[in-house]
Write a protein that holds these residues in place. Structure first.
Motif, short mmCIF file in Angstrom:
data_model
loop_
_atom_site.label_atom_id
_atom_site.label_comp_id
_atom_site.label_asym_id
_atom_site.label_seq_id
_atom_site.Cartn_x
_atom_site.Cartn_y
_atom_site.Cartn_z
N ALA A 13 -9.08 -1.11 -6.40
CA ALA A 13 -10.09 -0.26 -7.01
C ALA A 13 -10.46 -0.88 -8.36
O ALA A 13 -9.60 -1.37 -9.08
CB ALA A 13 -9.54 1.15 -7.20
N PRO A 34 -5.84 -3.61 -1.25
CA PRO A 34 -7.18 -3.34 -1.73
C PRO A 34 -7.18 -3.02 -3.21
O PRO A 34 -6.21 -2.50 -3.74
CB PRO A 34 -7.60 -2.12 -0.89
CG PRO A 34 -6.31 -1.49 -0.48
CD PRO A 34 -5.35 -2.61 -0.30
N THR A 45 -11.15 5.33 -8.92
CA THR A 45 -11.48 4.67 -10.20
C THR A 45 -10.60 5.21 -11.33
O THR A 45 -10.33 4.49 -12.29
CB THR A 45 -12.96 4.88 -10.55
OG1 THR A 45 -13.26 6.28 -10.54
CG2 THR A 45 -13.85 4.16 -9.55
N LYS A 86 -5.12 6.51 -0.72
CA LYS A 86 -6.54 6.37 -1.04
C LYS A 86 -6.79 6.53 -2.54
O LYS A 86 -7.66 5.87 -3.11
CB LYS A 86 -7.36 7.39 -0.26
CG LYS A 86 -7.47 7.09 1.23
CD LYS A 86 -8.26 8.17 1.96
CE LYS A 86 -8.39 7.85 3.45
NZ LYS A 86 -9.10 8.92 4.19
N HIS A 117 -8.64 3.31 -3.81
CA HIS A 117 -10.07 3.49 -4.01
C HIS A 117 -10.43 4.33 -5.23
O HIS A 117 -11.61 4.49 -5.53
CB HIS A 117 -10.69 4.15 -2.76
CG HIS A 117 -10.38 3.43 -1.48
ND1 HIS A 117 -10.77 2.13 -1.23
CD2 HIS A 117 -9.68 3.82 -0.38
CE1 HIS A 117 -10.33 1.76 -0.04
NE2 HIS A 117 -9.67 2.76 0.50
#
Length: 284
Positions: free
Chosen positions: A89, A87, A268, A262, A266
């Motif tokens: 960010a 994933p 920033t 995380k 995720h």
């Protein structure tokens, strides 16, 4: 706090987050004066998955053939082409600027409102060494870039003294480096070592951390070309498992490995930092 997390448990928990983890060794603002650091505005940033995405290293990364010695920049490697994906960010900073030292030895991009300041190099560094500190818009410390670091010797980690660690994110970076035993091709990494908490650190490295998922110290440094010393760009030069009476900052401390994952997948903050680290150019 429970005992060391098993490899299987680590993978199961992080798989639920969509993050693969490789168990491997893996202030004044800048001015535009000709006599000082150069800062150039860049175009408004657009989300770039390949640049800012977390690309966990595969278990084979550090067991591969040691990288060859090179005195210059190796052919460009596009982040995200290692065959692994995770994933991403997205950096939140919309406008970026480029910092460069007066001699143009190093340059890197930072969000427009971040502060970049040249400071006195540490004692013992090589002649011409640089030390540059980066802070965010609020003045919070982010990272330090250092060149001319004395070459680090081989790591000593007596049997039974290592701590479990994981590489949460690992993306190739194109910088000059020396190879040889105990090295890999340079990467921008976020790694976590387990102590009484999970301690995480970001930086650049081409130094193998440890064997069998255990390490005494994780080094955020790149071995430079012969005679040029090592260089580092990250929150700390070396990461270890802290004791309860040690100051942890600026290293990140997490109660669980899931929270560390995380932060990378995720967060920033990490996305902006990762883009900054990946933009580094070094001319040694």
């Amino acid at each position: 706090m429970t005992g060391p997390t098993s490899s299987a448990a680590v993978f199961r928990r992080l798989a639920a987050l969509g993050v693969a983890v490789g168990l491997l060794a893996g202030g004044t603002a800048c001015t535009a004066s000709n006599k000082g650091p150069q800062v150039t505005d860049t175009a408004t940033a657009r989300p770039n998955t390949s640049e800012s995405g977390t690309v966990p290293a595969s278990p084979s990364t550090e067991s591969a053939t040691p990288s060859s010695t090179t005195g210059g920049t190796s052919p460009s490697t596009t982040p995200g082409t290692s065959g692994d994906a995770g994933p991403a960010a997205v950096p939140t900073a919309l406008s970026w600027k480029t910092y460069s030292d007066p001699a143009k030895v190093v340059s890197f991009d930072v969000p427009q409102d971040w502060i970049v300041q040249s400071v006195t190099p540490d004692a013992g560094t090589l002649p011409g060494a640089l030390k540059v500190e980066v802070k965010d818009a609020s003045g919070k410390y982010v990272a330090t870039l250092q060149t001319g670091l004395p070459a680090a010797g081989a790591q000593a980690c007596p049997s039974g003294q290592g701590h479990p660690y994981v590489v949460v994110s690992s993306v190739p970076i194109n910088v000059p480096h020396s190879g040889g035993p105990g090295t890999i091709d340079p990467r921008v990494v976020f790694r976590v070592v387990q102590g009484y908490k999970f301690f995480g650190s970001y930086g650049i490295t081409n130094v193998v951390a440890g064997a069998d998922g255990q390490a005494c110290e994780l080094r955020n440094r790149v071995k430079g070309p012969a005679g040029k010393g090592d260089f580092s760009f990250g929150d700390v030069v070396d990461l270890h498992a802290f004791s309860a009476d040690e100051k942890v900052a600026p290293v990140k401390a997490f109660d669980t490995l899931d929270l560390a994952a995380k932060y990378v997948a995720h967060g920033t903050e990490f996305a902006n930092v990762q883009r900054m680290l990946l933009s580094l150019k070094v001319n040694l």
